[in-house]
Design a protein around this motif. Structure first.
Motif, PDB file in Angstrom:
ATOM      1  N   LEU A  76       0.845  -1.194   0.000  1.00  0.00           N
ATOM      2  CA  LEU A  76       0.000   0.000   0.000  1.00  0.00           C
ATOM      3  C   LEU A  76       0.878   1.241   0.000  1.00  0.00           C
ATOM      4  O   LEU A  76       0.526   2.269  -0.537  1.00  0.00           O
ATOM      5  CB  LEU A  76      -0.906   0.005   1.233  1.00  0.00           C
ATOM      6  CG  LEU A  76      -1.879  -1.167   1.356  1.00  0.00           C
ATOM      7  CD1 LEU A  76      -2.725  -1.000   2.597  1.00  0.00           C
ATOM      8  CD2 LEU A  76      -2.763  -1.237   0.124  1.00  0.00           C
ATOM      9  N   ALA A  77       1.998   1.131   0.651  1.00  0.00           N
ATOM     10  CA  ALA A  77       2.990   2.204   0.716  1.00  0.00           C
ATOM     11  C   ALA A  77       4.326   1.483   0.845  1.00  0.00           C
ATOM     12  O   ALA A  77       4.355   0.278   1.084  1.00  0.00           O
ATOM     13  CB  ALA A  77       2.713   3.081   1.932  1.00  0.00           C
ATOM     14  N   PRO A  78       5.437   2.187   0.684  1.00  0.00           N
ATOM     15  CA  PRO A  78       6.729   1.496   0.726  1.00  0.00           C
ATOM     16  C   PRO A  78       6.896   0.596   1.955  1.00  0.00           C
ATOM     17  O   PRO A  78       7.412  -0.513   1.836  1.00  0.00           O
ATOM     18  CB  PRO A  78       7.729   2.645   0.742  1.00  0.00           C
ATOM     19  CG  PRO A  78       7.036   3.759   0.036  1.00  0.00           C
ATOM     20  CD  PRO A  78       5.570   3.608   0.362  1.00  0.00           C
ATOM     21  N   ALA A  79       6.454   1.070   3.111  1.00  0.00           N
ATOM     22  CA  ALA A  79       6.657   0.264   4.318  1.00  0.00           C
ATOM     23  C   ALA A  79       5.334  -0.205   4.906  1.00  0.00           C
ATOM     24  O   ALA A  79       5.202  -0.417   6.101  1.00  0.00           O
ATOM     25  CB  ALA A  79       7.450   1.052   5.346  1.00  0.00           C
TER      26      ALA A  79
ATOM     27  N   ILE B 120      -0.056  -4.470   7.609  1.00  0.00           N
ATOM     28  CA  ILE B 120       1.240  -4.737   8.224  1.00  0.00           C
ATOM     29  C   ILE B 120       2.145  -3.516   8.061  1.00  0.00           C
ATOM     30  O   ILE B 120       2.354  -3.042   6.945  1.00  0.00           O
ATOM     31  CB  ILE B 120       1.938  -5.940   7.550  1.00  0.00           C
ATOM     32  CG1 ILE B 120       1.018  -7.163   7.580  1.00  0.00           C
ATOM     33  CG2 ILE B 120       3.267  -6.237   8.250  1.00  0.00           C
ATOM     34  CD1 ILE B 120       1.552  -8.331   6.788  1.00  0.00           C
ATOM     35  N   ASP B 121       2.636  -3.014   9.161  1.00  0.00           N
ATOM     36  CA  ASP B 121       3.614  -1.928   9.090  1.00  0.00           C
ATOM     37  C   ASP B 121       5.005  -2.530   9.239  1.00  0.00           C
ATOM     38  O   ASP B 121       5.278  -3.239  10.206  1.00  0.00           O
ATOM     39  CB  ASP B 121       3.363  -0.911  10.208  1.00  0.00           C
ATOM     40  CG  ASP B 121       2.186  -0.015   9.874  1.00  0.00           C
ATOM     41  OD1 ASP B 121       2.139   0.483   8.733  1.00  0.00           O
ATOM     42  OD2 ASP B 121       1.306   0.162  10.736  1.00  0.00           O
TER      43      ASP B 121
ATOM     44  N   SER C 178      11.190  -4.106  -1.182  1.00  0.00           N
ATOM     45  CA  SER C 178      11.119  -3.870  -2.623  1.00  0.00           C
ATOM     46  C   SER C 178      10.025  -4.693  -3.275  1.00  0.00           C
ATOM     47  O   SER C 178       9.619  -5.734  -2.758  1.00  0.00           O
ATOM     48  CB  SER C 178      12.464  -4.220  -3.263  1.00  0.00           C
ATOM     49  OG  SER C 178      12.602  -5.623  -3.296  1.00  0.00           O
ATOM     50  N   GLU C 179       9.618  -4.209  -4.417  1.00  0.00           N
ATOM     51  CA  GLU C 179       8.537  -4.886  -5.137  1.00  0.00           C
ATOM     52  C   GLU C 179       8.962  -6.288  -5.553  1.00  0.00           C
ATOM     53  O   GLU C 179       8.165  -7.226  -5.528  1.00  0.00           O
ATOM     54  CB  GLU C 179       8.155  -4.045  -6.362  1.00  0.00           C
ATOM     55  CG  GLU C 179       6.883  -4.504  -7.089  1.00  0.00           C
ATOM     56  CD  GLU C 179       5.664  -4.536  -6.169  1.00  0.00           C
ATOM     57  OE1 GLU C 179       5.025  -5.589  -6.104  1.00  0.00           O
ATOM     58  OE2 GLU C 179       5.360  -3.517  -5.515  1.00  0.00           O
ATOM     59  N   THR C 180      10.219  -6.433  -5.908  1.00  0.00           N
ATOM     60  CA  THR C 180      10.683  -7.760  -6.319  1.00  0.00           C
ATOM     61  C   THR C 180      10.700  -8.728  -5.137  1.00  0.00           C
ATOM     62  O   THR C 180      10.273  -9.872  -5.255  1.00  0.00           O
ATOM     63  CB  THR C 180      12.097  -7.692  -6.937  1.00  0.00           C
ATOM     64  OG1 THR C 180      12.924  -6.887  -6.103  1.00  0.00           O
ATOM     65  CG2 THR C 180      12.051  -7.117  -8.340  1.00  0.00           C
TER      66      THR C 180
ATOM     67  N   VAL D 159     -11.002   5.508  -3.147  1.00  0.00           N
ATOM     68  CA  VAL D 159     -10.299   4.252  -3.338  1.00  0.00           C
ATOM     69  C   VAL D 159      -8.903   4.350  -2.729  1.00  0.00           C
ATOM     70  O   VAL D 159      -8.175   5.297  -2.984  1.00  0.00           O
ATOM     71  CB  VAL D 159     -10.159   3.942  -4.842  1.00  0.00           C
ATOM     72  CG1 VAL D 159      -9.369   2.658  -5.047  1.00  0.00           C
ATOM     73  CG2 VAL D 159     -11.528   3.856  -5.481  1.00  0.00           C
ATOM     74  N   ARG D 160      -8.553   3.397  -1.913  1.00  0.00           N
ATOM     75  CA  ARG D 160      -7.186   3.396  -1.404  1.00  0.00           C
ATOM     76  C   ARG D 160      -6.314   2.502  -2.276  1.00  0.00           C
ATOM     77  O   ARG D 160      -5.171   2.787  -2.546  1.00  0.00           O
ATOM     78  CB  ARG D 160      -7.158   2.898   0.043  1.00  0.00           C
ATOM     79  CG  ARG D 160      -5.757   2.910   0.616  1.00  0.00           C
ATOM     80  CD  ARG D 160      -5.707   2.371   2.028  1.00  0.00           C
ATOM     81  NE  ARG D 160      -6.146   3.357   3.001  1.00  0.00           N
ATOM     82  CZ  ARG D 160      -6.385   3.069   4.264  1.00  0.00           C
ATOM     83  NH1 ARG D 160      -6.264   1.820   4.683  1.00  0.00           N
ATOM     84  NH2 ARG D 160      -6.771   3.983   5.097  1.00  0.00           N
ATOM     85  N   HIS D 161      -6.888   1.395  -2.709  1.00  0.00           N
ATOM     86  CA  HIS D 161      -6.119   0.459  -3.521  1.00  0.00           C
ATOM     87  C   HIS D 161      -7.041  -0.535  -4.213  1.00  0.00           C
ATOM     88  O   HIS D 161      -8.060  -0.926  -3.671  1.00  0.00           O
ATOM     89  CB  HIS D 161      -5.136  -0.301  -2.621  1.00  0.00           C
ATOM     90  CG  HIS D 161      -4.170  -1.146  -3.371  1.00  0.00           C
ATOM     91  ND1 HIS D 161      -3.004  -0.650  -3.879  1.00  0.00           N
ATOM     92  CD2 HIS D 161      -4.213  -2.450  -3.711  1.00  0.00           C
ATOM     93  CE1 HIS D 161      -2.353  -1.633  -4.495  1.00  0.00           C
ATOM     94  NE2 HIS D 161      -3.069  -2.731  -4.394  1.00  0.00           N
TER      95      HIS D 161
END
Lengths: 338, 338
Positions: free
Chosen positions: A141-144, A162-163, A169-171, B133-135
């Motif tokens: 949803l966001a980087p972290a 989850i925080d 990374s996306e991979t 929409v968030r996602h």
DNA sequence: TCTGGCACTCGGCCCGGGTGAGTGCCAGGA
DNA sequence: TCCTGGCACTCACCCGGGCCGAGTGCCAGA
């Protein structure tokens, strides 16, 4: 210890009392049932039944009503399970067939049961413990910040936020997603912990923390959410309870609102086969004047959850048991198909 | 048209009746309130109030009770909204702060409202129409089977299964997912249709069918699922309703079980500000002896859903309105934070 | 315009007798 | 031995009457 006829008398008393809701006397009994003996004889039998604690008089010079013990004997020895008529069966199937998702299935089942038995219906959502994983999804949803979505074979979907301490990374995410799914899809929830145990080790040092976090959330979801959900319906039927209303109905409504109580109640019932708990056999004090009929249901041969009804101890046991069993069967079929 | 004092008399009658649940007479009124006039004068005022239809006698030679019209006047002109005490406020905040997800927030809110007002609480889930929409997530469960997951800013998650006619490659899926999200994230549901309108055209011929299918399912979810969900609680409080029980409580329980009825009820209320519907002002006939207090709540300044309570027309309006308003505010805060 | 007084109404409560369903017991019969 | 009919007894429920008191409406006087 009790002669055949005395049992017959007890059965007649239960049947009449369930029908009329009024204490039943010896004369009325002989008139309504072909017992082949006179009221006087029945009176003697009644005295014996009372002696043994199966029936009781509300006050002197009134008819008898069955005690919890009497109902127990009735259910165990005297009553069968009354099968539903075929129109009823068809109606059930039609009604349940229209369901579009799990919520809908459960909702329809509750309404159906309540209508069929004219009592309060309780339906537990299919349990997570017995089910298998259909899919696990991870979204960034966001980087972290990740979202974990768990889809079960019973159609249930659970999601968790989850925080993470460190960005992921996306991979790495795709990697984790793929490995996770390859290990757990099709597996039982109870098996998942050991299947993913060594997963963090196969990741880069930097990612291990996040992977562990994700896994622990997943395991939490599996375990903690064994705390089940359920749906109730037909509370309006409580108004048919009796004449001494407010006192009777209040604790029952309170108990029904406490889903925890109901889940405990369902938990105490046998996993397979039908369970009937009568009056004081129910641990919860709000339910000591009610009977609870429950049965497990599931998409396969194994029960994944339970459903049942709560009603007055003075209920039509054969009919109720028949309805509960039939509904459970059809719900099982529906779940198996979807 | 009504003198200041007569309004004061009406206010006193409402307050006393709400407190005692018994018809209130002229003498008792002068004793409990400093009206500064004698019972005889009050009697004249009462006669006038009765003439105008604000109060009524259950039978000759009994005290007066307010009519729906009387309550209406009381609510509109005579009663304020009673703010909660600061311990109460703190308790609300503490209780709601512990919530872990949307279901939990709604569940806690229902229990809180029911406890605070000692009445039946109704809480609508945040509406999809007003949210953003968030996602959007797309998962391939099988080659020709997708799952669409929609996450809203109010924490709601909706999922749909999609059967495609033709298999859809993983790359196309990723592509669609990315484009979809770049267009709709942060946007209002109502804006989504036009934002995705031309999306199929940018795909290969082979994939357009599937893309269209996915989009139509998405739009369906947005529109069709405006059909809201809600949660109710505190039905046990119905037992405090009155002495003439079964007749009163039954239709109310029935109405409460019909979520459709309740949603309609909430829909009829004003979108902003508090709405109080008294007795016969409620269209549904099961609720003609109840009053419904509702208010909108939302994560921002705009209301995304409503919550409220259902209770006897003889309720403590200022207190109830205060509790409903306060709870709505705190829930709004919680939603904004999450 | 308010007040005190007065006669009146009527629901709620208590009381007492009558009624009837239901019981327990007993003596006689299969 | 077990069933039966008879009989006396008990007690909840129903019903009508009488008392009580809260509450009213009206009216004459301040």
């Amino acid at each position: 210890m009790l002669s055949e006829r005395r049992l017959e008398v007890l059965r007649a008393i239960v049947q009449d009392y369930v029908g009329t809701e009024e204490p039943v006397g010896s004369k009325a009994l002989t008139e309504r049932h072909q017992l082949g003996v006179s009221p006087a004889t029945v009176r003697n039998d009644m005295a014996a039944l009372e002696e043994e604690g199966f029936i009781a008089q509300p006050h002197t010079s009134a008819g008898r009503i069955p005690t919890d013990k009497g109902y127990r004997l009735f259910v165990d020895k005297l009553a069968g399970v009354k099968p539903l008529s075929s129109p009823e069966r068809r109606a059930i199937q039609n009604f349940l067939d229209g369901a579009v998702d799990l919520d809908d299935v459960v909702g329809r089942t509750v309404r159906l049961l309540a209508q069929l038995t004219r009592q309060v219906a309780v339906v537990q959502y299919p349990s997570l413990t017995r089910s298998t994983v259909r899919h696990v999804e991870l979204l960034a949803l966001a980087p972290a910040r990740l979202m974990l979505v768990l889809i079960t074979d019973t159609g249930r979907v659970e999601q968790r936020l989850i925080d993470c301490q460190t960005p992921f990374s996306e991979t790495s995410l795709a990697d984790l997603r793929a490995r996770l799914n390859s290990r757990v899809v099709g597996r039982r929830f109870t098996d998942v912990p050991q299947l993913v145990q060594d997963l963090p080790e196969s990741f880069e040092q930097d990612d291990r923390g996040t992977v562990s976090t994700v896994l622990s959330v997943l395991l939490e979801t599996l375990v903690e959410e064994t705390e089940e959900r359920l749906m109730i319906g037909g509370t309006a039927n409580l108004t048919r309870f009796g004449h001494d209303f407010p006192l009777t109905i209040r604790p029952v409504l309170e108990a029904l609102e406490e889903h925890v109580v109901l889940l405990k109640l369902l938990g105490e019932a046998k996993d397979s086969g039908m369970t009937v708990r009568i009056g004081h056999e129910n641990a919860h004090e709000g339910l000591t004047s009610t009977s609870v009929v429950t049965v497990g249901y599931g998409s396969g041969d194994e029960a994944v959850a339970k459903l049942g009804v709560v009603g007055p101890t003075r209920m039509d046991y054969p009919g109720t048991m028949g309805a509960v069993r039939a509904v459970a069967r059809y719900v099982g079929q529906i779940l198996a198909e979807s």
